[in-house]
Scaffold this active site. Structure first.
Site, PDB file in Angstrom:
ATOM      1  N   TRP A  17      17.276  35.081  48.353  1.00  0.00           N
ATOM      2  CA  TRP A  17      16.374  36.000  47.659  1.00  0.00           C
ATOM      3  C   TRP A  17      16.407  37.360  48.362  1.00  0.00           C
ATOM      4  O   TRP A  17      16.355  37.419  49.587  1.00  0.00           O
ATOM      5  CB  TRP A  17      14.958  35.436  47.644  1.00  0.00           C
ATOM      6  CG  TRP A  17      14.059  36.247  46.766  1.00  0.00           C
ATOM      7  CD1 TRP A  17      13.222  37.255  47.155  1.00  0.00           C
ATOM      8  CD2 TRP A  17      13.955  36.134  45.355  1.00  0.00           C
ATOM      9  NE1 TRP A  17      12.593  37.783  46.055  1.00  0.00           N
ATOM     10  CE2 TRP A  17      13.030  37.113  44.935  1.00  0.00           C
ATOM     11  CE3 TRP A  17      14.553  35.300  44.407  1.00  0.00           C
ATOM     12  CZ2 TRP A  17      12.682  37.290  43.601  1.00  0.00           C
ATOM     13  CZ3 TRP A  17      14.200  35.469  43.071  1.00  0.00           C
ATOM     14  CH2 TRP A  17      13.288  36.454  42.691  1.00  0.00           C
ATOM     15  N   HIS A  46      11.867  29.390  52.060  1.00  0.00           N
ATOM     16  CA  HIS A  46      12.153  29.326  50.621  1.00  0.00           C
ATOM     17  C   HIS A  46      13.653  29.419  50.364  1.00  0.00           C
ATOM     18  O   HIS A  46      14.094  30.033  49.391  1.00  0.00           O
ATOM     19  CB  HIS A  46      11.376  30.435  49.897  1.00  0.00           C
ATOM     20  CG  HIS A  46       9.903  30.318  50.069  1.00  0.00           C
ATOM     21  ND1 HIS A  46       9.075  29.666  49.172  1.00  0.00           N
ATOM     22  CD2 HIS A  46       9.100  30.737  51.075  1.00  0.00           C
ATOM     23  CE1 HIS A  46       7.829  29.714  49.603  1.00  0.00           C
ATOM     24  NE2 HIS A  46       7.819  30.349  50.760  1.00  0.00           N
ATOM     25  N   HIS A  50      13.731  24.277  47.291  1.00  0.00           N
ATOM     26  CA  HIS A  50      12.537  24.323  48.138  1.00  0.00           C
ATOM     27  C   HIS A  50      11.285  24.143  47.302  1.00  0.00           C
ATOM     28  O   HIS A  50      11.297  24.265  46.077  1.00  0.00           O
ATOM     29  CB  HIS A  50      12.473  25.642  48.904  1.00  0.00           C
ATOM     30  CG  HIS A  50      12.301  26.844  48.021  1.00  0.00           C
ATOM     31  ND1 HIS A  50      13.366  27.467  47.406  1.00  0.00           N
ATOM     32  CD2 HIS A  50      11.194  27.524  47.628  1.00  0.00           C
ATOM     33  CE1 HIS A  50      12.933  28.481  46.690  1.00  0.00           C
ATOM     34  NE2 HIS A  50      11.604  28.537  46.795  1.00  0.00           N
ATOM     35  N   HIS A  56       1.361  29.824  49.429  1.00  0.00           N
ATOM     36  CA  HIS A  56       2.364  30.872  49.225  1.00  0.00           C
ATOM     37  C   HIS A  56       1.727  32.124  48.603  1.00  0.00           C
ATOM     38  O   HIS A  56       2.088  33.253  48.954  1.00  0.00           O
ATOM     39  CB  HIS A  56       3.477  30.312  48.326  1.00  0.00           C
ATOM     40  CG  HIS A  56       4.678  31.180  48.169  1.00  0.00           C
ATOM     41  ND1 HIS A  56       5.125  32.049  49.129  1.00  0.00           N
ATOM     42  CD2 HIS A  56       5.546  31.301  47.125  1.00  0.00           C
ATOM     43  CE1 HIS A  56       6.217  32.664  48.700  1.00  0.00           C
ATOM     44  NE2 HIS A  56       6.484  32.247  47.491  1.00  0.00           N
ATOM     45  N   HIS A 166       3.367  32.655  39.397  1.00  0.00           N
ATOM     46  CA  HIS A 166       3.043  31.904  40.621  1.00  0.00           C
ATOM     47  C   HIS A 166       1.533  31.715  40.770  1.00  0.00           C
ATOM     48  O   HIS A 166       1.063  30.617  41.089  1.00  0.00           O
ATOM     49  CB  HIS A 166       3.573  32.643  41.853  1.00  0.00           C
ATOM     50  CG  HIS A 166       5.006  32.380  42.174  1.00  0.00           C
ATOM     51  ND1 HIS A 166       6.022  33.172  41.722  1.00  0.00           N
ATOM     52  CD2 HIS A 166       5.597  31.393  42.902  1.00  0.00           C
ATOM     53  CE1 HIS A 166       7.177  32.714  42.168  1.00  0.00           C
ATOM     54  NE2 HIS A 166       6.947  31.627  42.893  1.00  0.00           N
ATOM     55  N   GLU A 178      11.683  25.040  43.340  1.00  0.00           N
ATOM     56  CA  GLU A 178      12.628  26.075  42.925  1.00  0.00           C
ATOM     57  C   GLU A 178      14.001  25.769  43.507  1.00  0.00           C
ATOM     58  O   GLU A 178      14.124  25.115  44.537  1.00  0.00           O
ATOM     59  CB  GLU A 178      12.138  27.450  43.391  1.00  0.00           C
ATOM     60  CG  GLU A 178      10.812  27.839  42.728  1.00  0.00           C
ATOM     61  CD  GLU A 178      10.173  29.084  43.297  1.00  0.00           C
ATOM     62  OE1 GLU A 178       9.481  29.783  42.532  1.00  0.00           O
ATOM     63  OE2 GLU A 178      10.339  29.353  44.514  1.00  0.00           O
TER      64      GLU A 178
END
Length: 211
Positions: A17, A46, A50, A56, A166, A178
């Protein structure tokens, strides 16, 4: 009985990411010099396949070591939504999920991104859930949602003040998985086993996920 491993291999070929630390898996001791091979792993919580814990995004939310095993293990519906850029309440309604469904894994065009020469490159155009779709799932008692790219949230929506998808899911206590690879998994109902690393106080953790 066939077992599907739907976890991503963790290696330097794995997309990261944007802004997350690069994955580092480094040998720090060897058989020849030290009598044993020992490696050091450094990465985001992450990374790859994960689990997101409520903490989070939710102040005071559950951290990953306290996630209930009866949510992480149990029957899960693998559903296919090809040809979409955004999962909406209308696309979910067409799935006709049984009322008792508590875990759903979305197989989209994302799963095709994990193979081939471009697999290591991060893609911003992945399929994700609209906030209204997240609320649709919460309203129907879904307790676990799995997606086949690195976020449940559309990339364009991931601003510091946004993250609406989220917030809706994690605020309702829904566990998010994810980074699944569902390319080889036919649609249907499977026994899900998802075991994230038991990282105390963490907002998420890499997981091995099998169906």
């Amino acid at each position: 009985m066939r077992i599907y491993d739907v976890s991503l291999p963790i290696s330097s070929d794995l997309p990261i990411w944007p802004g997350d630390p690069e994955l580092e898996l480094k040998r720090i001791a060897t058989l020849e010099a030290d009598g044993a091979n020992v490696s050091r792993l450094s990465c985001s919580a992450h990374t790859g396949t994960h689990v997101d814990a409520p903490y989070h995004f939710i102040a005071g939310g559950t951290t990953v070591e306290a996630l209930p095993l009866d949510v992480l293990i149990g029957p899960a519906h693998v559903v296919a939504l090809p040809g979409l850029r955004l999962i909406t309440p209308e696309s979910l309604a067409r799935l006709d999920l049984p009322a008792a469904t508590r875990r759903v894994l979305f197989k989209t065009d994302n799963s095709g991104l994990w193979n081939g020469p471009a697999a290591a490159a991060f893609r911003r155009d992945f399929v994700a859930l609209a906030p209204a779709a997240a609320q649709w799932l919460v309203d129907r008692g879904i307790r676990l949602v799995g997606v086949d790219y690195l976020s449940v949230e559309p990339c364009a929506d991931q601003e510091p003040t946004a993250y609406t998808t989220h917030h809706i899911l994690l605020g309702a206590g829904v566990v998010i998985i994810e980074g699944l690879n569902l390319a080889e998994v036919p649609t249907g109902v499977y026994e899900l086993i998802c075991l994230p690393l038991k990282l105390v106080g963490a907002d998420g953790a890499p997981a091995r996920v099998v169906l």
